[in-house]
Write an enzyme that holds these catalytic residues in place. Structure first.
Site, short mmCIF file in Angstrom:
data_model
loop_
_atom_site.label_atom_id
_atom_site.label_comp_id
_atom_site.label_asym_id
_atom_site.label_seq_id
_atom_site.Cartn_x
_atom_site.Cartn_y
_atom_site.Cartn_z
NE ARG A 53 -2.42 1.04 3.84
CZ ARG A 53 -3.22 0.94 4.70
NH1 ARG A 53 -4.64 0.49 4.62
NH2 ARG A 53 -2.66 1.10 6.07
CE LYS A 152 -2.13 4.54 6.90
NZ LYS A 152 -3.41 5.57 7.47
CD GLU A 185 -11.49 6.31 4.91
OE1 GLU A 185 -11.05 5.22 5.31
OE2 GLU A 185 -11.03 7.18 4.25
N1 PMP Z 1 -9.24 4.83 7.14
C1 PMP Z 1 -8.30 5.76 7.28
C2 PMP Z 1 -8.54 7.36 7.10
C3 PMP Z 1 -7.10 5.54 7.97
O1 PMP Z 1 -6.17 6.42 8.22
C4 PMP Z 1 -6.79 3.95 8.46
C5 PMP Z 1 -5.65 3.76 9.16
N2 PMP Z 1 -5.52 3.93 10.61
C6 PMP Z 1 -7.80 3.10 8.15
C7 PMP Z 1 -9.07 3.59 7.26
C8 PMP Z 1 -7.65 1.80 8.43
O2 PMP Z 1 -6.64 1.05 7.86
P1 PMP Z 1 -5.77 -0.26 8.33
O3 PMP Z 1 -6.85 -1.14 8.80
O4 PMP Z 1 -4.76 -0.47 7.24
O5 PMP Z 1 -5.09 0.52 9.85
#
Ligand code: PMP
Length: 296
Positions: A53, A152, A185
């Site tokens: 990622r 990200k 989200e």
């Molecule tokens: N959405 C956002 C905006 C995030 O920053 C994160 C990570 N903290 C997530 C979802 C969750 O992703 P992950 O399961 O890879 O931590």
């Protein structure tokens, strides 16, 4: 435990001496990408997925990561080893590096790679038992046409504004809608609902980060024979859900029992949430069993 050793471009520094230039475009413009990764029992959970990622995010913003994925993996393992952390968190950051005061990334000489290994601040255990309350934030998630939330990147300002809204409402998380009003989200977590024995989570085209935990939960659900749709969800869908939970590297699976003042289901973590939580813990245990400091 000694002073944390922080990796910056191949050299280790203490917390006090780990510094980057004020001309770094990561600071000046949020020009960079990052990852947050968990260490469980000395093993790193899904490091390869996080690295994939990271490199995808970097490619999307024309950022050349100065290390190969293999060299980056080795650097992360070494940083964890040096810090002797058995359980903790890794923050991996790649910025555009030092430039001048203009936006032009061509003036940035060398990308900055930072690896911080630290403790993780966890949600108190009782929240996993009782569930948490969340609100829908007025601040919308940035659209994929502007800056794809699948990247990200270091631009978290709209998530931070939504987080402030959550805190002002006495909540720890906020749900962010996309511009069309569909659920995207949370500020640092993905979201799922359960209804009639099936799960649903916003499709990546709704403007979400494809969370590593989200992905683990989707795969676990499928293995357990629980239908899981990646779809479009409205606030109405959330309010009428039997169960709701959020997922993330830090939170793992956190039950949500109130949304915008409405009680979700019976107001307590539901059976699917509990089963998936147990299955996720089992998955983490399985994948991180074995010799310390290696990739899970
Ligand atoms: N959405 C956002 C905006 C995030 O920053 C994160 C990570 N903290 C997530 C979802 C969750 O992703 P992950 O399961 O890879 O931590």
């Amino acid at each position: 435990m000694g002073t944390p050793e922080i990796y910056i471009n191949g050299t280790y520094y203490s917390r006090e001496t780990a510094m980057i230039s004020v001309y770094d475009h990561g600071l000046l413009y949020g020009d960079g990408v990052f990852e947050g990764i968990r260490i469980y029992g000395g093993r790193i959970f899904r490091l390869r997925e996080h690295l994939e990622r990271l490199y995808d995010s970097a490619a999307a913003i024309h950022l050349a990561v100065p290390l190969t994925p293999e060299a980056m993996e080795a650097a992360v393992l070494e940083a964890v080893r040096r810090n002797g952390k058995h359980n903790g968190y890794i923050r991996l950051v790649v910025t555009r590096g030092k430039g001048d005061l203009g936006l032009n990334p061509d003036n940035c000489t060398d990308e900055t790679v930072i690896i911080i290994v630290d403790d993780i601040s966890l949600y108190p255990a009782e929240y996993y038992e009782k569930g948490i309350a969340v609100i829908t934030a007025a601040t919308r998630r940035i659209g994929a046409d502007a800056l794809d939330p699948g990247i990200k990147s270091m631009n978290y300002l709209n998530n931070i504004l939504a987080k402030i809204e959550a805190k002002q409402a006495g909540c720890m998380e906020a749900i962010m809608l996309n511009r069309e009003g569909f659920v995207a989200e949370c500020t640092a977590d993905n979201i799922f609902i359960a209804k009639g024995g099936s799960l649903a989570t916003p499709h990546s085209s709704c403007g979400v980060l494809r969370g590593i935990t989200r992905d683990s939960v989707i795969r676990l659900a499928r293995d357990m024979g629980i239908p899981c749709a990646e779809t479009r969800l409205t606030r109405f869908d959330l309010y009428g859900a039997d169960e709701c939970f959020i997922t993330g590297t830090g939170a793992e699976i956190m039950p949500v029992v109130r949304i915008d003042g409405r009680t979700v289901g019976r107001g307590a973590p539901g059976p699917l949430t509990r089963r998936l939580t147990a299955a996720f813990r089992e998955l983490v245990y399985r994948e991180t069993a074995g010799p310390a400091v290696s990739t899970g």
